[in-house]
Design an enzyme around this catalytic site. Structure first.
Site, PDB file in Angstrom:
ATOM      1  N   TYR A   1      54.790  24.647  18.826  1.00 50.75           N
ATOM      2  CA  TYR A   1      56.330  25.015  17.747  1.00 50.75           C
ATOM      3  C   TYR A   1      55.963  26.036  17.599  1.00 50.75           C
ATOM      4  CZ  TYR A   1      57.057  19.865  18.279  1.00 50.75           C
ATOM      5  OH  TYR A   1      57.831  18.525  18.957  1.00 50.75           O
ATOM      6  N   TYR A  32      51.101  17.463  23.600  1.00 49.14           N
ATOM      7  CA  TYR A  32      50.431  18.660  22.662  1.00 49.14           C
ATOM      8  C   TYR A  32      49.446  17.157  22.245  1.00 49.14           C
ATOM      9  CZ  TYR A  32      54.317  17.583  19.091  1.00 49.14           C
ATOM     10  OH  TYR A  32      55.782  16.664  18.522  1.00 49.14           O
ATOM     11  N   ARG A  77      50.726  13.489  22.569  1.00 43.72           N
ATOM     12  CA  ARG A  77      52.177  12.777  22.425  1.00 43.72           C
ATOM     13  C   ARG A  77      52.733  13.501  23.832  1.00 43.72           C
ATOM     14  NH1 ARG A  77      55.952  12.361  18.693  1.00 43.72           N
ATOM     15  NH2 ARG A  77      56.233  10.745  19.842  1.00 43.72           N
ATOM     16  N   HIS A  80      58.067  15.195  24.608  1.00 42.40           N
ATOM     17  CA  HIS A  80      59.876  14.902  23.936  1.00 42.40           C
ATOM     18  C   HIS A  80      60.619  16.370  23.774  1.00 42.40           C
ATOM     19  CE1 HIS A  80      56.237  15.269  21.307  1.00 42.40           C
ATOM     20  NE2 HIS A  80      57.604  15.374  20.421  1.00 42.40           N
ATOM     21  N   HIS A 114      63.373  16.299  20.336  1.00 43.38           N
ATOM     22  CA  HIS A 114      63.778  15.544  18.923  1.00 43.38           C
ATOM     23  C   HIS A 114      64.760  15.632  18.930  1.00 43.38           C
ATOM     24  CE1 HIS A 114      59.676  14.965  16.490  1.00 43.38           C
ATOM     25  NE2 HIS A 114      59.272  16.356  18.103  1.00 43.38           N
TER      26      HIS A 114
HETATM   27 FE   FE2 Z   1      57.709  17.241  18.235  1.00 42.03          FE
END
Ligand code: FE2
Length: 246
Positions: free
Chosen positions: A115, A154, A164, A167, A169
Site C-alpha cells: 500500500y 502481503y 493476507r 483481497h 477492500h
Molecule cells: Fe488490505
C-alpha cells in the site's frame, strides 16, 4: 469522499431491517485475529431503535464522482504493473432488490502487495502508477464496475508466517447509515484463505463463501483483462459479512 448530499424522504413509515443470522458475521472478539482482542466491546451492545433517522438518511449524488474514478489503471501517467482485472457486480438489499445510486469505494494493495501508506513498511516495491483507490455509483440496476490490477498478497505479522490472501477492500453506503458496509472481496481458489483469521472469523461457511468473487467469463475482455464478479447484499439473511470496527 463526495460532499454533496441529498435526502431520501419515505412516503410512508419505513420498514425496519431484519437482524442477520447467527454465525454469518464475524465475532467482535476472535483471538486468532489478534487485534480484535484489543478493540472488541467489553460491555453488552446497545441496539438503538430504528426510527426514520436511522432508516433514511443522506445519499451521495453523482456530481462528485467522476466517470473515470472507477478505472484504477488510468490515474497516473503510465500503466500500473500487474494483471489488469475487471471487478463488477450488483448491490442488493435484504429482499434481493437492486440498490441504485449508492456509493461504492474500493482500496487495495498493488501487484507486489504494497500500500502507498507510510505505515506499510513491507519490503515490496511501490508502483508510481498505482494509488489503489477508486469509487463509483451504482446504476439503476444496482450494478457497479471497476478496472484495476490484481492485488498481491502481503505479510501482516498477526502470527508466525501470516500472509493476507489477495483481497480488495470495499465500502458501500447503501440507502441509509444502517446499511453502510465495509468488507473485503477475495479471489476464488486462493490457498491462503484456509490460513486467514479475518476470513475464518466468520463461523458460517456459506457466509464466508459470499466474500469470494467468482471468475466471470461474461465480463472478461479478450486480450485485456479477466473478469471477477462480486455481488454485495447489504442486510438480511444473505447479507455479505462485514468488518466489525467498534
Ligand atoms: Fe488490505
Amino acid at each position: 469522499m463526495p460532499s454533496r448530499r441529498s435526502s431520501r424522504t419515505p412516503s410512508s413509515a419505513p420498514a425496519r431491517y431484519r437482524r442477520f443470522h447467527a454465525g454469518t458475521q464475524p465475532d467482535y472478539n476472535f483471538p486468532p485475529y489478534a487485534s480484535t482482542q484489543k478493540r472488541c466491546p467489553t460491555q453488552p451492545l446497545v441496539l438503538p431503535p430504528q426510527t426514520i433517522s436511522e432508516i433514511t438518511g443522506p445519499v451521495f449524488g453523482h456530481d462528485d464522482v467522476k466517470p473515470t474514478d472507477n478505472d484504477l489503471t488510468r490515474q497516473h501517467k503510465g500503466d500500473p504493473i500487474g494483471e489488469r482485472i475487471i471487478v463488477s457486480g450488483r448491490v442488493l438489499d435484504e429482499n434481493g432488490r437492486a440498490v441504485p445510486d449508492t456509493l461504492v469505494e474500493i482500496w487495495q494493495a498493488n501487484a507486489a502487495g504494497r500500500y502507498p501508506h507510510k505505515t506499510d513498511q513491507h519490503n515490496a516495491p511501490l508502483d508510481p502508477n498505482f494509488s489503489g483507490a477508486g469509487r463509483t455509483v451504482t446504476d439503476a440496476e444496482g450494478r457497479y464496475r471497476f478496472i484495476t490490477i490484481r492485488p498481491g498478497e502481503y505479510p501482516w505479522r498477526n502470527h508466525y508466517n501470516a500472509w493476507r490472501p489477495a483481497h480488495i477492500h470495499f465500502s458501500l453506503f447503501g440507502e441509509a447509515f444502517l446499511t453502510r458496509m465495509v468488507t473485503q472481496m477475495y479471489f476464488p481458489g486462493d490457498p491462503l484463505l484456509a490460513y486467514d483469521p479475518m476470513y475464518n472469523c466468520i463461523a458460517n461457511e456459506g457466509a464466508r463463501a459470499r466474500l469470494v468473487s467468482t471468475f466471470d467469463w461474461e465480463t472478461t475482455i479478450p486480450e485485456q483483462a479477466l473478469g471477477y464478479r462480486f455481488d454485495v447484499v447489504l442486510r438480511g439473511r444473505e447479507e455479505t459479512p462485514m468488518e466489525k470496527m467498534p
